[in-house]
Write a protein that holds these residues in place. Sequence first.
Motif, short mmCIF file in Angstrom:
data_model
loop_
_atom_site.label_atom_id
_atom_site.label_comp_id
_atom_site.label_asym_id
_atom_site.label_seq_id
_atom_site.Cartn_x
_atom_site.Cartn_y
_atom_site.Cartn_z
N PHE A 109 -91.28 42.49 -15.58
CA PHE A 109 -91.77 41.11 -15.70
C PHE A 109 -92.78 40.81 -14.59
N GLY A 110 -93.58 39.78 -14.81
CA GLY A 110 -94.61 39.42 -13.85
C GLY A 110 -94.53 37.96 -13.43
N LEU A 111 -95.70 37.34 -13.29
CA LEU A 111 -95.77 35.99 -12.72
C LEU A 111 -94.98 34.95 -13.50
N ASN A 112 -95.08 34.98 -14.83
CA ASN A 112 -94.36 33.99 -15.62
C ASN A 112 -92.85 34.17 -15.50
N GLY A 113 -92.42 35.42 -15.35
CA GLY A 113 -91.00 35.67 -15.13
C GLY A 113 -90.53 35.07 -13.82
N VAL A 114 -91.30 35.29 -12.76
CA VAL A 114 -90.95 34.72 -11.45
C VAL A 114 -90.91 33.20 -11.55
N ARG A 115 -91.89 32.63 -12.25
CA ARG A 115 -91.95 31.17 -12.40
C ARG A 115 -90.68 30.65 -13.07
N SER A 116 -90.17 31.40 -14.04
CA SER A 116 -88.95 31.00 -14.75
C SER A 116 -87.72 31.02 -13.83
N MET A 117 -87.78 31.84 -12.78
CA MET A 117 -86.65 31.98 -11.88
C MET A 117 -86.59 30.91 -10.79
N LEU A 118 -87.67 30.17 -10.59
CA LEU A 118 -87.78 29.29 -9.42
C LEU A 118 -86.65 28.26 -9.31
N PRO A 119 -86.29 27.54 -10.40
CA PRO A 119 -85.19 26.57 -10.23
C PRO A 119 -83.91 27.23 -9.74
N PHE A 120 -83.60 28.42 -10.27
CA PHE A 120 -82.42 29.16 -9.83
C PHE A 120 -82.51 29.50 -8.35
N LEU A 121 -83.66 30.01 -7.92
CA LEU A 121 -83.82 30.44 -6.53
C LEU A 121 -83.66 29.26 -5.58
N LYS A 122 -84.10 28.09 -6.01
CA LYS A 122 -84.04 26.91 -5.13
C LYS A 122 -82.67 26.25 -5.13
N ASN A 123 -81.83 26.58 -6.11
CA ASN A 123 -80.54 25.89 -6.26
C ASN A 123 -79.35 26.84 -6.22
#
Length: 200
Positions: free
Chosen positions: A102-116
């Motif tokens: 996965f690339g940038l869009n995959g990382v973007r999808s993970m952001l809420p999880f990473l922050k919470n």
Amino acid sequence: NKNDEEHNEAFGEHVNILHRDEINWIRNNDPRRTTFVLEHDDAEKFSDLALELLGLYIAENEHLEHLRLEDLQLMDDDIYHLFLDLTWSISLKELKLGGNPFGLNGVRSMLPFLKNSPNLVMLSIGDNNNFNTECFSLLIGGLHGGSIEELILRNCSIDDISALLNYMLPHLKSLDLENNNIRTIPSIEEYTTLEKLLLE
């Protein structure tokens, strides 16, 4: 009930998933189960709905500490579905996502999880040629101020790690960036907790 119908559609016997019991344990918040490993043979049979439900079950589980989703060929779209409802975790300590392209869009999808996810201390996203500098910057931003202690990003396509200067990972002890294309190393003396930095 709709939840049972969706669960059966995603994980029922017609899907022929080997580790169905383990998915049920996560769904039922079984306190004895602290580790989940998704095998390649099962992941191949996962629909978008199955990924979404797995993410939801993980988010709602209060005992799961170690999640291994390695070498499953998860693309941006798969990561999107997995993290659609996996926007937090109170229990997860380790997440291994290496070997998924996965690339940038995959990382973007993970952001809420990473922050919470206040207890996440270890994250591995190695062996991914699509994980580039832009992905690195977005990831570090998502982890900013969080609890992460160990970050493994070896064998990726990162050539600039200056994002480390724009954000702060106050508990980072180990950063593995082996086998990337990093040209310049910023001075990161603010990272006083850092004990291990691998770059070669």
